[in-house]
Every structure is written in C-alpha cells, then in structure tokens.
Scaffold this active site. Structure first.
Site, mmCIF file in Angstrom:
data_model
loop_
_atom_site.group_PDB
_atom_site.id
_atom_site.type_symbol
_atom_site.label_atom_id
_atom_site.label_comp_id
_atom_site.label_asym_id
_atom_site.label_seq_id
_atom_site.Cartn_x
_atom_site.Cartn_y
_atom_site.Cartn_z
ATOM 1 N N LYS A 116 30.683 78.727 11.855
ATOM 2 C CA LYS A 116 29.107 79.125 12.451
ATOM 3 C C LYS A 116 27.970 79.579 11.652
ATOM 4 O O LYS A 116 26.762 78.520 11.886
ATOM 5 C CB LYS A 116 29.481 78.280 13.724
ATOM 6 C CG LYS A 116 30.641 77.479 14.528
ATOM 7 C CD LYS A 116 30.248 75.619 13.595
ATOM 8 C CE LYS A 116 31.259 75.266 13.201
ATOM 9 N NZ LYS A 116 31.076 73.537 12.649
ATOM 10 N N LYS A 201 19.543 82.574 21.063
ATOM 11 C CA LYS A 201 18.249 81.787 22.032
ATOM 12 C C LYS A 201 18.799 81.070 22.714
ATOM 13 O O LYS A 201 19.085 79.694 22.348
ATOM 14 C CB LYS A 201 16.483 81.477 22.344
ATOM 15 C CG LYS A 201 16.384 81.193 23.267
ATOM 16 C CD LYS A 201 15.255 82.253 23.598
ATOM 17 C CE LYS A 201 14.518 81.199 25.231
ATOM 18 N NZ LYS A 201 14.096 82.728 26.179
ATOM 19 N N HIS A 208 21.346 66.695 22.598
ATOM 20 C CA HIS A 208 22.875 66.602 21.801
ATOM 21 C C HIS A 208 21.836 65.289 20.663
ATOM 22 O O HIS A 208 22.621 64.716 21.523
ATOM 23 C CB HIS A 208 23.369 66.936 22.817
ATOM 24 C CG HIS A 208 24.814 67.048 20.825
ATOM 25 N ND1 HIS A 208 25.837 67.713 21.200
ATOM 26 C CD2 HIS A 208 24.572 66.425 19.495
ATOM 27 C CE1 HIS A 208 26.011 67.512 19.447
ATOM 28 N NE2 HIS A 208 25.632 66.818 18.981
ATOM 29 N N ARG A 292 33.328 66.040 9.131
ATOM 30 C CA ARG A 292 34.446 64.568 9.215
ATOM 31 C C ARG A 292 33.624 63.048 9.048
ATOM 32 O O ARG A 292 31.841 63.412 9.469
ATOM 33 C CB ARG A 292 35.379 65.404 9.655
ATOM 34 C CG ARG A 292 34.506 65.341 11.471
ATOM 35 C CD ARG A 292 35.715 65.611 12.791
ATOM 36 N NE ARG A 292 33.924 64.851 14.017
ATOM 37 C CZ ARG A 292 34.114 66.334 14.133
ATOM 38 N NH1 ARG A 292 33.578 67.622 13.436
ATOM 39 N NH2 ARG A 292 33.559 66.287 15.482
HETATM 40 C C1 MV4 Z 1 23.805 75.545 23.257
HETATM 41 C C2 MV4 Z 1 22.945 75.146 23.887
HETATM 42 C C3 MV4 Z 1 21.746 76.278 24.640
HETATM 43 N N1 MV4 Z 1 21.155 76.927 23.431
HETATM 44 N N2 MV4 Z 1 23.035 76.842 22.258
HETATM 45 C C4 MV4 Z 1 27.842 73.800 23.023
HETATM 46 C C5 MV4 Z 1 28.934 73.015 22.029
HETATM 47 C C6 MV4 Z 1 27.976 73.583 20.432
HETATM 48 N N3 MV4 Z 1 28.068 72.965 19.509
HETATM 49 C C7 MV4 Z 1 27.193 74.655 21.178
HETATM 50 N N4 MV4 Z 1 26.277 74.263 23.084
HETATM 51 C C8 MV4 Z 1 25.299 74.782 23.005
HETATM 52 N N5 MV4 Z 1 24.923 74.865 22.823
HETATM 53 C C9 MV4 Z 1 21.990 76.983 22.320
HETATM 54 N N6 MV4 Z 1 20.550 78.145 22.006
HETATM 55 C C10 MV4 Z 1 24.125 74.791 24.544
HETATM 56 C C11 MV4 Z 1 24.847 74.002 23.963
HETATM 57 C C12 MV4 Z 1 25.621 73.231 25.110
HETATM 58 C C13 MV4 Z 1 25.594 71.132 24.384
HETATM 59 C C14 MV4 Z 1 25.581 71.330 23.506
HETATM 60 C C15 MV4 Z 1 25.210 69.994 23.029
HETATM 61 C C16 MV4 Z 1 26.678 68.868 23.781
HETATM 62 C C17 MV4 Z 1 26.741 69.691 25.175
HETATM 63 C C18 MV4 Z 1 26.384 71.187 25.614
HETATM 64 C C19 MV4 Z 1 27.156 71.266 26.757
HETATM 65 C C20 MV4 Z 1 26.492 72.532 26.957
HETATM 66 C C21 MV4 Z 1 25.818 73.386 26.376
#
Ligand code: MV4
Length: 449
Positions: A116, A201, A208, A292
């Site tokens: 990642k 940050k 999402h 995928r």
């Molecule tokens: C983040 C974020 C906020 N800021 N990165 C969660 C899954 C992984 N793919 C990365 N994730 C997140 N990354 C930054 N810089 C918040 C999340 C996150 C989240 C992202 C997508 C869907 C649900 C989530 C739930 C909690 C945190």
C-alpha cells in the site's frame, strides 16, 4: 476462448462465475473443501474436485491442491473470485508457470498494489491526488514526528502490507506518535511479516467512493463509474450503491480520469477497483487499489448493463474491451449484504436454513448460494446472499429495497436483514448523508424519550 475454467472459490461468487461461463459456453470445474460437499457450486459445475479439509488454509488457500485439480481436469484458465487467493501474486505466477491462463491482472501489478505504500507512491507519480503524508515507509519515530508536524494532527499510521483497514492506528497528538508507531510496526511485523509503516493526514469523516476500472491486453483502459461504500462496520461493507449521491458528473469525470491514469501507469489488465476518500469539501484522495472483482460488482452491472464477470473472462482470453469510459449511470442500484450473523451483536450465526424465501420481481436480483436445508458451515465468511435492486431514482431504489427485504424470509439462523430494514428507513440514509462514520452513529444507543 477458454474451454474449461477452474473456479478457485466457493459460495455465491463461485456460482456467479459458473453462470458467466455457461453464458459463454465454457466448461467449469469447482473445487471444494469437505465442509462444502453439499454446496451449489459443486452441484452446478460440470466437474468438481475436493481440495482438502474444512480449514481454508488446507483447501481454498492450498495452492498445490488447486493446481493439481486444474491439471487433473485439463482446465485452461483459473478464475480466483474475491478473497482467498484472488490477490496472491505468487498464486497468479504459479498458475501462469503451469501454462494456465490467470483471469486477473499481471502478478507484478498484484504485488505492486498489494504494497500500500508503493501503491501510494505510484499514485503520486501518476499525478493522482493522495493525502499529505510520507513519501516512503517511515524510517523511525523521528521522521514520523516530522511528517506528522508538517501535515498536522490527527494522522493515521498504515501498514504497507495491510489494507482494507488491517494494521491502522490513528494518532491524535505528538505525545503519542512514537509509541503508536512502535506498536503499529510490531503488529504489522507479526501479522504480515513486514513492519513497514507509512503515514497520512487523517480525515475524520470522509466518504468511501471506489471506481470500477477495466483494462485489456491491447492497452485500452476504462472506468465504469463509482460505487459509494460508506456504510460499513469494522471495515466490512454492509450497503453499497451506484451512483454516489455525492458526485456530480464533473467530479465523476475527474475521479474516473484519475483512476484511469493510475491504471495506465501500471499497465493494468482485467477488473480492478480504485478506492478514494472524499472529504466534505469534495476533494478526493487515492487510498488503495484492489486487484480483483469485488463483492459489490453487481451495483455497477445494474447501472451500466455490463456483465463484469463475462468481461473478465473475455479480456483474459485476449479480446478487446469494446467499451468506453464515461458511461452515464442508468438509474440507481443498491446492494445489501445479507450475512449469517446477529443483527445486534454481529456474532456469526452458521447453521441450517430452515426457510429460505427470496424476493423477486422487476429490478430485484439475489446472488446467493443458499437454499432451503443448506447448512452454512462455520469455517468461512458469513455472506449468505447479496440483495441488489435497481430503479430509476435513488428514492425509488431505496423503497424497492425496503419491500424486497420484507419479502426475504430466512429461518433457522440469524441474519442482518432486520438491520438492513432499519438502515433503509433511516432519515440520514434517505437524505444521502453518508460517511465512514455512518454506522457508528446509527448504532449509538439512542437517548430514552
Ligand atoms: C483513512 C481514513 C481517513 N484518513 N485514511 C479504512 C480502510 C483502509 N482502506 C483505509 N481506511 C481509512 N483510511 C486517511 N488518511 C479512514 C479510513 C476508514 C475507512 C475508510 C473507508 C471505509 C470505512 C472506513 C472506516 C474507518 C476508517
């Protein structure tokens, strides 16, 4: 075109791939563990091979068993579905070394995007926006403190080998950064054998939004629009929809273009997903790429009219994509993931489906491997069905989902259907006010009145 495809998976996605093969006139080989003898993917495949005992590690993740199954049956291609070995670059390599076709992206690209931190660097180099943060994995707590001070707290520490929410740490202030980095790195080392950590940050309440992308062997790359996946709990998605209520045609084009640029930079082939975070000012940032087909692919199928699994098989066989980016989503589609689990505690609820009545009618699709008297084994994930609806507007699709949930009757186990019924009647959901915090808020005990 391929003559015989081995499906290295189980459950609803194995059935979905069998359906696509039937439509293309391709023979199918199912693999199964001893816990899945009575599964529909075994019944419906032309041939089947037992690949081991119930534990995934000994069956669906057992590379040599699966390769043997392909060789014994004379399969000429392998479809990995999602989960299990779908993003295992080593498996994809072994498949190709055995002169089998791999229905997915090139192994090097799976490996690159599986890291990642490298995926983030690749996005930066391709001019795709990423959140402010570290360029490479952190060298230590000194660098972590420096980068965090530059981008401002809160920040998030992520494991390079993680993804999908595994191995993340939110850091609120400089006082905690060194200790949090040490724990995150130790955990990542133990979980993935790689302690590399990068920093971004932290956005406190983003959406999402992910883009479906597709590449072929002739250098064509397209995006097929977005899916909004903000409704999730503990990184398990519960509801997905397309289009996102937050996107305008202009923003869709900008995000889609960024997704395509990233794919172009790595020579992407086959189906993939570019995940973005969208902040409240509608700025978007690359988060991860999934190499995928995804669980939620049907919502994109409903609004584009494209069979994504058939397209995966066709492009893996060398056919050109034959579609363009920038399709205008047709109507609105929503998917509810029906899990065998308690709707309150989320504890898994395997067991016998004593009643299993499915909804139907116009614009209603159910992807499931369930049937009356089927016994859901306790060894695998708890997804029993995906209920997908399509209608002209978001409101009409939500109302159709609400009715379809009422017609979905499951007895013998607990399911998430009662939870879905409540979410689709929630005022904030109806207004399209979604964020990754939605479920946290929704599940918070309400004030007594
Ligand atoms: C983040 C974020 C906020 N800021 N990165 C969660 C899954 C992984 N793919 C990365 N994730 C997140 N990354 C930054 N810089 C918040 C999340 C996150 C989240 C992202 C997508 C869907 C649900 C989530 C739930 C909690 C945190």
């Amino acid at each position: 075109m391929f003559k015989k495809i081995l499906i290295a998976n189980r459950g609803e996605i194995a059935l979905r791939i069998i359906q696509a093969c039937r439509e293309l006139g391709i023979q199918t080989v199912a693999v199964y563990s001893t816990a899945d003898r009575d599964s529909l993917h075994v019944t419906y495949a032309d041939e089947d091979v037992c690949v081991g005992p119930p534990a995934s590690s000994a069956s669906y993740l057992n590379i040599s068993s699966i390769i043997s199954a392909a060789e014994i049956t004379g399969a000429d291609a392998v479809h990995p579905g999602y989960g299990f070995l779908a993003e295992n670059a080593h498996f994809a390599e072994v498949i190709q070394e055995c002169r089998l076709a791999w229905i997915g992206p090139r192994p090097e690209v799976i490996r690159l995007m599986g890291d990642k931190a490298k995926a983030r660097e690749t996005a930066m180099a391709a001019g795709v926006p990423v959140l402010p943060g570290s360029r490479e994995p952190l060298s230590g707590s000194e660098e972590a403190a420096e980068v965090a001070a530059r981008v401002g707290y809160p920040v998030i520490l992520k494991a390079a080998a993680g993804g999908g929410g595994r191995g993340m740490r939110i850091v609120a202030s400089a006082a905690e950064i060194a200790a949090q980095l040490a724990t995150a790195s130790d955990e990542a080392e133990r979980a993935f054998g790689d302690g590399s950590i990068y920093l971004e940050k932290y956005l406190t309440e983003p959406r999402h939004i992910e883009f479906q992308v597709f590449g072929d062997r002739h250098g064509n790359i397209v995006h097929l629009g977005e899916r909004e996946c903000s409704i999730q709990r503990r990184h398990q998605k519960l509801i997905e929809e397309a289009p996102s209520p937050a996107l305008t045609p202009e923003l869709r084009e900008a995000m889609g273009e960024a997704a395509v640029e990233l794919c172009r930079a790595v020579g992407y082939e086959n189906a993939g997903t570019i995940e973005f975070l969208l902040d409240s000012d509608r700025r978007f940032y690359f988060m991860e790429m999934n190499t995928r087909i995804q669980v939620e692919h049907p919502v994109t199928e409903m609004v584009t009219g494209i069979d994504l699994v058939k397209l995966q098989i066709r492009v893996a066989a060398g056919e050109p994509l034959g579609i363009k980016s920038g399709l205008i989503p047709r109507g609105h589609a929503i998917e509810c993931r029906i899990n065998a689990e308690s709707p309150e505690t989320f504890v898994p609820s395997p067991g016998r489906l004593k009643t299993f009545h499915l909804p139907g009618g116009p614009g209603t699709r159910v992807d499931t491997h369930g049937y009356e008297d089927y016994v859901i084994p306790p060894y695998y994930d708890s997804l029993v069905a995906k209920l997908i609806v399509h209608d002209r507007t978001r409101r009409e699709a939500i109302d159709r989902m609400s009715r379809a949930l009422d017609f979905f009757v499951v007895e013998g186990i607990e399911t998430s259907i009662p939870l879905h019924k409540r979410i689709v009647r929630d005022p904030a959901f109806l207004r399209g006010e979604l964020s990754t915090r939605f479920m946290e808020r929704f599940l918070k005990p309400k004030e007594p009145r």
